[in-house]
Design a protein around this motif. Structure first.
Motif, short mmCIF file in Angstrom:
data_model
loop_
_atom_site.label_atom_id
_atom_site.label_comp_id
_atom_site.label_asym_id
_atom_site.label_seq_id
_atom_site.Cartn_x
_atom_site.Cartn_y
_atom_site.Cartn_z
N GLY A 64 0.71 -1.17 -0.13
CA GLY A 64 -0.02 -0.02 -0.04
C GLY A 64 0.88 1.17 -0.01
O GLY A 64 2.09 1.31 0.15
N ARG A 65 0.25 2.37 -0.47
CA ARG A 65 1.11 3.44 -0.21
C ARG A 65 0.00 4.45 0.56
O ARG A 65 -1.04 4.63 0.60
CB ARG A 65 0.87 4.35 -1.68
N LEU A 66 0.89 5.01 1.60
CA LEU A 66 0.60 5.88 2.70
C LEU A 66 0.70 7.29 2.28
O LEU A 66 2.00 7.71 2.09
CB LEU A 66 0.99 5.48 3.99
N ASP A 67 -0.12 8.04 2.35
CA ASP A 67 0.04 9.72 2.00
C ASP A 67 -0.43 10.19 3.37
O ASP A 67 -1.64 10.07 3.98
CB ASP A 67 -0.79 10.23 1.01
N ILE A 68 0.61 10.66 4.47
CA ILE A 68 0.25 11.12 5.71
C ILE A 68 0.61 12.76 5.65
O ILE A 68 1.54 13.25 5.38
CB ILE A 68 1.32 10.38 6.78
N LEU A 69 -0.43 13.36 6.23
CA LEU A 69 -0.40 14.58 6.23
C LEU A 69 -0.21 15.08 7.55
O LEU A 69 -1.24 14.75 8.50
CB LEU A 69 -1.80 15.12 5.86
N ASP A 70 0.79 15.69 8.01
CA ASP A 70 1.10 16.25 9.29
C ASP A 70 0.29 17.59 9.46
O ASP A 70 0.93 18.58 8.64
CB ASP A 70 2.47 16.32 9.58
N THR A 71 -0.56 17.90 10.11
CA THR A 71 -1.50 19.23 9.93
C THR A 71 -0.77 20.31 11.20
O THR A 71 -0.16 19.84 12.15
CB THR A 71 -2.76 19.12 10.41
N ALA A 72 -0.91 21.53 11.28
CA ALA A 72 -0.54 22.43 11.94
C ALA A 72 -1.34 22.24 13.21
O ALA A 72 -2.55 22.07 13.25
CB ALA A 72 -0.93 23.83 11.43
N GLY A 73 -0.86 22.30 14.37
CA GLY A 73 -1.61 22.26 15.46
C GLY A 73 -2.15 23.50 16.32
O GLY A 73 -2.86 23.60 17.02
N GLN A 74 -1.48 24.69 15.87
CA GLN A 74 -2.05 26.25 16.26
C GLN A 74 -3.31 26.48 15.97
O GLN A 74 -3.73 25.88 14.72
CB GLN A 74 -0.88 27.01 15.79
N GLU A 75 -4.06 27.01 16.52
CA GLU A 75 -5.35 27.37 16.41
C GLU A 75 -5.73 28.28 15.20
O GLU A 75 -6.92 27.87 14.72
CB GLU A 75 -6.14 28.09 17.70
N GLU A 76 -4.79 29.11 15.00
CA GLU A 76 -5.07 29.81 13.79
C GLU A 76 -5.12 29.17 12.35
O GLU A 76 -5.25 29.84 11.45
CB GLU A 76 -3.79 31.07 13.70
N PHE A 77 -4.41 27.99 12.43
CA PHE A 77 -4.53 27.10 11.15
C PHE A 77 -5.70 26.08 11.12
O PHE A 77 -5.73 25.20 10.65
CB PHE A 77 -3.22 26.42 10.93
N GLY A 78 -6.79 26.42 11.92
CA GLY A 78 -7.87 25.40 11.99
C GLY A 78 -8.79 25.28 10.85
O GLY A 78 -9.01 24.19 10.39
N ALA A 79 -8.84 26.37 9.89
CA ALA A 79 -9.56 26.06 8.63
C ALA A 79 -8.72 25.39 7.86
O ALA A 79 -9.41 24.59 7.05
CB ALA A 79 -9.78 27.68 8.12
N MET A 80 -7.60 25.65 7.79
CA MET A 80 -6.68 24.66 6.75
C MET A 80 -6.72 23.28 7.35
O MET A 80 -6.86 22.43 6.32
CB MET A 80 -5.14 24.91 6.83
N ARG A 81 -6.79 22.94 8.64
CA ARG A 81 -6.84 21.64 9.15
C ARG A 81 -8.36 20.96 8.78
O ARG A 81 -8.29 19.89 8.24
CB ARG A 81 -6.49 21.77 10.69
N GLU A 82 -9.23 21.71 9.00
CA GLU A 82 -10.54 21.21 8.42
C GLU A 82 -10.72 20.71 6.96
O GLU A 82 -11.34 19.73 6.61
CB GLU A 82 -11.74 22.34 8.74
N GLN A 83 -9.97 21.56 6.16
CA GLN A 83 -9.98 21.07 4.52
C GLN A 83 -9.33 19.96 4.69
O GLN A 83 -9.61 18.92 3.89
CB GLN A 83 -9.26 22.07 4.08
N TYR A 84 -8.25 19.62 5.33
CA TYR A 84 -7.62 18.30 5.19
C TYR A 84 -8.32 17.22 5.64
O TYR A 84 -8.30 16.06 5.34
CB TYR A 84 -6.12 18.54 5.94
N MET A 85 -9.08 17.56 6.80
CA MET A 85 -9.89 16.35 7.61
C MET A 85 -11.01 15.92 6.44
O MET A 85 -11.51 14.78 6.62
CB MET A 85 -10.64 16.86 8.59
N ARG A 86 -11.56 16.83 5.44
CA ARG A 86 -12.49 16.40 4.53
C ARG A 86 -11.88 15.48 3.46
O ARG A 86 -12.53 14.42 3.10
CB ARG A 86 -13.09 17.68 3.65
N THR A 87 -10.51 15.49 3.19
CA THR A 87 -9.96 14.51 2.17
C THR A 87 -9.38 13.46 2.93
O THR A 87 -9.09 12.54 2.22
CB THR A 87 -8.82 15.14 1.42
N GLY A 88 -9.24 13.19 4.16
CA GLY A 88 -8.67 12.21 4.85
C GLY A 88 -9.55 11.08 5.05
O GLY A 88 -10.79 11.10 4.84
#
Length: 192
Positions: A64-88
């Motif tokens: 298998g191929r794993l595509d791992i996304l390490d997201t920003a933990g800081q609160e100011e990047f919450g919108a970006m993190r939510e976008q990644y959550m949609r595709t995960g």
């Protein structure tokens, strides 16, 4: 997950897994991810905005191929993190055993994932409805996106093919004319 030893050309299509690593800032998700990918211990804290990693591996004799996304933990990047959550497809929620606050944040991240995935489910429901209507109308269904240039050319090309097919059914092309030699009077005859 064991990495594949010697390089082998695998002709089969590898199963793909899009994983998203989520937690608050400074908890250790990047260190955990890098340890998995590179077998390296990160000792310095460097806030992550976004990092992605790819690794091929074999688990239970299945490549298998794993595509791992390490997201920003800081609160100011919450919108970006939510976008990644949609595709995960899978989520690793990380907390520190030495930081009770990071443990308490886990439920917040889980709610955020469920909210983001529900939006994704809405898109899937709309897609199914679109496909159903297309079947009822006996037309082609194709999703396109100008933003990511997905199926833009294909949609136009498909429409042209449909137009051609329709025109050929409505007014079939005439057979190629067959030219004959001049008759006795010097006229050309065209036979269809």
């Amino acid at each position: 997950c064991a990495t594949t030893g010697t390089p082998q050309k695998i002709r089969l299509r590898l199963a793909k897994y899009r994983l998203v690593v989520v937690c608050g800032g400074g908890v250790g998700k990047s260190a955990l991810t890098i340890q998995f990918i590179q077998s390296y211990v990160v000792t310095d804290y460097d806030p992550t905005i976004e990092d992605s990693y790819t690794k091929q591996c074999v688990l239970d004799d299945r490549a298998g191929r794993l595509d791992i996304l390490d997201t920003a933990g800081q609160e100011e990047f919450g919108a970006m993190r939510e976008q990644y959550m949609r595709t995960g497809k899978g989520f690793l929620l990380v907390f520190s055993v030495t930081d009770r606050g990071s443990f308490e944040e886990i439920s917040k991240f889980q709610r955020q994932i469920l909210r983001a995935k529900d939006l994704a489910l809405d898109h899937q429901r709309q897609r199914r409805k679109g496909q159903q209507v297309a079947r009822q109308l006996k037309v082609t269904y194709m999703e396109a996106s100008a933003k990511i240039r997905m199926n833009v050319d294909q949609a136009i090309h498909e429409l042209i093919l449909v137009i051609r097919k329709f025109q050929e059914q409505e007014c079939p092309p005439s057979p190629e004319p067959i030219w004959k030699e001049k008759d006795k009077k010097g006229c050309h005859c065209v036979i269809f």
